[in-house]
Design a protein around this motif. Structure first.
Motif, mmCIF file in Angstrom:
data_model
loop_
_atom_site.group_PDB
_atom_site.id
_atom_site.type_symbol
_atom_site.label_atom_id
_atom_site.label_comp_id
_atom_site.label_asym_id
_atom_site.label_seq_id
_atom_site.Cartn_x
_atom_site.Cartn_y
_atom_site.Cartn_z
ATOM 1 N N UNK A 1 0.854 -1.188 0.000
ATOM 2 C CA UNK A 1 0.000 0.000 0.000
ATOM 3 C C UNK A 1 0.889 1.236 0.000
ATOM 4 N N UNK A 2 0.278 2.364 -0.303
ATOM 5 C CA UNK A 2 1.000 3.632 -0.308
ATOM 6 C C UNK A 2 0.797 4.341 1.022
ATOM 7 N N UNK A 3 1.791 5.065 1.425
ATOM 8 C CA UNK A 3 1.763 5.783 2.689
ATOM 9 C C UNK A 3 0.572 6.732 2.786
ATOM 10 N N UNK A 4 0.125 7.229 1.662
ATOM 11 C CA UNK A 4 -0.959 8.216 1.699
ATOM 12 C C UNK A 4 -2.325 7.586 1.958
ATOM 13 N N UNK A 5 -2.381 6.252 2.107
ATOM 14 C CA UNK A 5 -3.665 5.616 2.419
ATOM 15 C C UNK A 5 -4.027 5.771 3.896
ATOM 16 N N UNK A 6 -3.068 6.174 4.742
ATOM 17 C CA UNK A 6 -3.366 6.476 6.138
ATOM 18 C C UNK A 6 -3.487 5.273 7.040
ATOM 19 N N UNK A 7 -3.037 4.113 6.627
ATOM 20 C CA UNK A 7 -3.080 2.933 7.474
ATOM 21 C C UNK A 7 -4.073 1.910 6.962
ATOM 22 N N UNK A 8 -3.675 0.630 7.041
ATOM 23 C CA UNK A 8 -4.542 -0.457 6.592
ATOM 24 C C UNK A 8 -4.490 -1.588 7.617
ATOM 25 N N UNK A 9 -5.453 -2.475 7.552
ATOM 26 C CA UNK A 9 -5.455 -3.677 8.380
ATOM 27 C C UNK A 9 -6.062 -4.801 7.558
ATOM 28 N N UNK B 1 3.518 -4.131 3.190
ATOM 29 C CA UNK B 1 4.558 -3.162 2.845
ATOM 30 C C UNK B 1 3.920 -1.805 2.609
ATOM 31 N N UNK B 2 4.363 -0.838 3.386
ATOM 32 C CA UNK B 2 3.856 0.530 3.249
ATOM 33 C C UNK B 2 4.931 1.345 2.534
ATOM 34 N N UNK B 3 4.637 1.692 1.304
ATOM 35 C CA UNK B 3 5.619 2.429 0.506
ATOM 36 C C UNK B 3 5.577 3.908 0.847
ATOM 37 N N UNK C 1 7.164 1.611 -8.503
ATOM 38 C CA UNK C 1 7.123 0.567 -9.528
ATOM 39 C C UNK C 1 6.135 -0.537 -9.162
ATOM 40 N N UNK C 2 5.668 -0.564 -7.912
ATOM 41 C CA UNK C 2 4.811 -1.662 -7.464
ATOM 42 C C UNK C 2 3.332 -1.324 -7.548
ATOM 43 N N UNK C 3 2.969 -0.160 -7.051
ATOM 44 C CA UNK C 3 1.571 0.258 -7.064
ATOM 45 C C UNK C 3 1.535 1.735 -7.415
ATOM 46 N N UNK C 4 0.323 2.273 -7.531
ATOM 47 C CA UNK C 4 0.185 3.713 -7.747
ATOM 48 C C UNK C 4 0.472 4.415 -6.426
ATOM 49 N N UNK C 5 1.619 5.018 -6.361
ATOM 50 C CA UNK C 5 2.044 5.768 -5.166
ATOM 51 C C UNK C 5 2.918 6.898 -5.691
ATOM 52 N N UNK C 6 2.326 8.065 -5.880
ATOM 53 C CA UNK C 6 2.970 9.128 -6.651
ATOM 54 C C UNK C 6 3.432 10.255 -5.749
ATOM 55 N N UNK C 7 4.411 10.990 -6.274
ATOM 56 C CA UNK C 7 4.909 12.153 -5.552
ATOM 57 C C UNK C 7 3.799 13.191 -5.437
ATOM 58 N N UNK C 8 3.860 13.969 -4.380
ATOM 59 C CA UNK C 8 2.801 14.959 -4.143
ATOM 60 C C UNK C 8 2.927 16.160 -5.064
ATOM 61 N N UNK C 9 4.106 16.374 -5.614
ATOM 62 C CA UNK C 9 4.303 17.476 -6.564
ATOM 63 C C UNK C 9 4.991 16.938 -7.812
ATOM 64 N N UNK C 10 4.922 17.728 -8.855
ATOM 65 C CA UNK C 10 5.602 17.401 -10.102
ATOM 66 C C UNK C 10 6.741 18.391 -10.342
#
Length: 604
Positions: free
Chosen positions: A214-222, A298-300, A366-375
């Motif tokens: 998961x991406x860090x911006x998801x705020x936590x998962x279980x 794994x929290x990216x 490269x694993x999931x959609x987890x993008x930078x907050x700015x371009x």
């Protein structure tokens, strides 16, 4: 009793006994008394000797490192087999759990190079045995089979699975050499390991996930995890769930003792597994339990925005390559806006494009959609080319020159002649070009085709009756004149009175005039002496310019019919008062130093 080698078919516990024989540059120490009947040596081991060493560089043996990963000067058990087959190692392993299945394993290698002993090298063949603590009941054994000297430096692992009996907490490991010594049967052993063996236990979710990213911006998962043993070893199952942040240090999760775990909310990478034993009493005894597969959450981290390698300038018509750098091999996607916008190119650190503008690079996992907050903005500037006139064709006159002009100011010039001025003078025909470069370094090319205009070369001038005909050796857009003033494109002048003339020939490009003097004698092609007062006499025109003239006229048989001089240059068509018949006649005219001859016709 198991009678062959084999690995644990299910999950294994953590190692409960290891022997890696240490590390160091000095050989030894010797194994404890009673471990082997072989002789220890700190030097080269001969037949029936062994050593504990970080090198195998003895005799012509392979030179290789020990097997233990990460060792510096790691040692191995080096054995030069005795001439007589038999046991060469035994070791008691204590602290086991009763009525529990275990896996013994060890790494082994034949030290003989390929084709040793003239191709007759004795192969390595080791039998592993597990005996009970009384050394009277063999629990399992297995043979490696013949291991020839292939010259490979790759260690091979061998394993044996056995089960302790009720009330049994220790076993005796024995290693036997099945082959006699001699030339060959030289081996190294390393990393002896004992660990418990149990069911194959998989961990999955209701969605049949075996791991989660998961991406860090998801705020936590279980997740709800379920342990599923295959019951290949255990008949009953007790559980203790654990978690870890590094897969090295594991912590029990209090109260989680069933096959199902509802994980806590995970905000950083966390690993989950469960310890399993047949009896709840043994679940926390690492000598007795096994551990399941690991479920990774794994929290990216959100990728940092890419780093620009700089704005790019190109010239019109060229492609610019915009590049960015990124950490951790993130993929890069390019957009036409700082947020939202249109995707232009995906999965590339380089954007090749020829349209001016600012483009925006975004980093993505490269694993999931987890993008930078700015371009990251990268700008492409497209500079215009110098504006040059069209290519041109021009000419030079023979033995002259012409000036070629780039016709663009305040730029740099590079002619294919090597000159660097705006204008150049050329004296030879050919193809010329100039590279015109402006202040932005952008260039365009202007081409010039230069042809040479040759002067006319007069081939021949003839009188044809009252006409003057001019021919030239070379071709061209030539003009002709008899007075140097009035020119005509036709090389023939008709109805020209006899006399001396200067013939003028020029190219119409005004590259010069050539001249040639010519005497024009007008000879009639025929005359008609019929008394009508028109063309009644053969009388050449133009002879008046000469001082001394003779004229002779002959018939076709060469008979002289008429002879005249300066005062009598005409003929009336008679001979001795008689009219001559219609026919062709020949003339010979001598005028001063000139001579003219030809023929004409008499017609009645």
């Amino acid at each position: 009793m198991k009678a062959q080698l084999g690995f644990c078919g299910g999950n294994s516990g953590d190692p409960i006994f290891t022997e890696d024989f240490g590390a160091g540059t000095n050989n030894g120490p010797a194994l404890p008394a009673g471990t082997t009947t072989y002789n220890f040596t700190a030097f080269t081991p001969n037949d029936g000797d062994y050593t504990i060493s970080s090198t195998t560089n003895y005799f012509d043996w392979l030179s290789l490192q020990d097997h233990t990963p990460g060792d510096t000067n790691g040692k191995a058990f080096i054995v030069n087999a005795s001439f007589t087959a038999g046991e060469f190692y035994q070791r008691q392993v204590t602290g086991l759990c009763e009525n529990t299945t275990y896996e013994f394993s060890s790494w082994l290698i034949n030290l003989q190079p390929a084709n040793s002993c003239e191709g007759n090298s004795i192969p390595v063949n080791v039998r592993f045995q597990i005996w009970d603590e009384t050394d009277t009941n063999m629990l399992a054994q297995g043979d490696t089979g013949s291991i020839p000297g292939t010259g490979t430096t790759v260690w091979e692992q061998y394993a044996l699975v056995f089960k302790t009996e009720p009330g049994q907490t220790s076993v005796i490991l024995k290693m036997r050499n099945n082959s006699n010594g001699g030339c060959g049967n030289d081996l190294a052993i390393d990393d002896i390991l004992f660990r418990s063996c149990g069911d194959n236990v998989t961990i999955s979710t209701a969605a049949n996930e075996a791991s989660l990213v998961v991406c860090e911006d998801q705020g936590g998962v279980s997740r709800t995890l379920t342990a599923t043993p295959d019951s290949s070893v255990f008949s009953t199952h007790a559980y203790q769930w654990q978690q870890s942040t590094d897969q090295q240090n594991w912590t029990d999760i209090p109260g989680e003792n069933s096959a199902i775990l509802d994980t806590p909310l995970v905000t950083t990478t966390t690993y989950f597994r469960t310890k399993i034993a047949e009896d709840v009493v043994n679940v926390n005894n690492d000598l007795c339990n096994v551990v399941s597969d690991v479920f990774d959450i794994t929290v990216l981290p959100i990728p940092a925005a890419p780093t620009s390698n700089g704005d790019i300038m190109v010239c019109e018509g060229e492609l610019g390559i915009l590049t960015v750098a990124t950490q951790n091999n993130y993929t890069i996607n390019w957009y036409d806006a700082p947020t939202g916008g249109n995707l232009i190119l995906s999965n590339s650190q380089n954007l090749e494009i020829g349209v001016a503008g600012t483009y925006y690079a975004e980093a993505n996992s490269t694993e999931i959609v987890c993008v930078s907050t700015t371009r990251t903005a990268v700008t492409l500037t497209v500079n215009p080319l110098p504006i040059a006139p069209d290519d041109m064709s021009t000419f030079i006159c023979e033995d002259s020159f012409t000036t070629l002009d780039a016709e663009v100011e305040n730029v740099a010039y590079q002619w294919n002649t090597g000159e660097t001025t705006q204008q150049i003078d050329v004296t030879t025909p050919g193809d010329y070009n100039v590279v015109i470069t402006n202040a932005n370094g952008c260039s365009t090319i202007r081409n010039f085709n230069v042809e040479q205009i040759d002067l006319p070369r007069i081939d021949n001038i003839i009188s044809d009756g009252a006409s003057i005909r001019i021919t030239t050796i070379n071709d061209g857009n030539f003009e002709y004149s008899l007075d140097g003033i009035s020119f005509q494109p036709n090389p023939t002048f008709d109805a020209v009175e006899g006399g001396f003339y200067t013939i003028y020939v020029r190219d119409n490009t005004d590259c010069g005039v050539v001249t040639q003097d010519f005497y024009h004698l007008v000879i009639q092609k025929f005359f008609t002496p019929n008394g009508d007062t028109f063309n009644d006499f053969f009388e050449p025109d133009g002879l008046e310019v000469f001082s001394n003239i003779t004229i002779s006229i002959y018939d076709r048989y060469g008979k002289l019919i008429k002879f005249g001089n300066t005062n009598a240059t005409s003929w009336d068509g008679t001979f001795n008062g008689e009219d001559m018949p219609e026919d062709d006649y020949w003339y010979l005219i001598k005028a001063d130093t000139a001579q003219f001859k030809g023929h004409f016709s008499l017609k009645r």
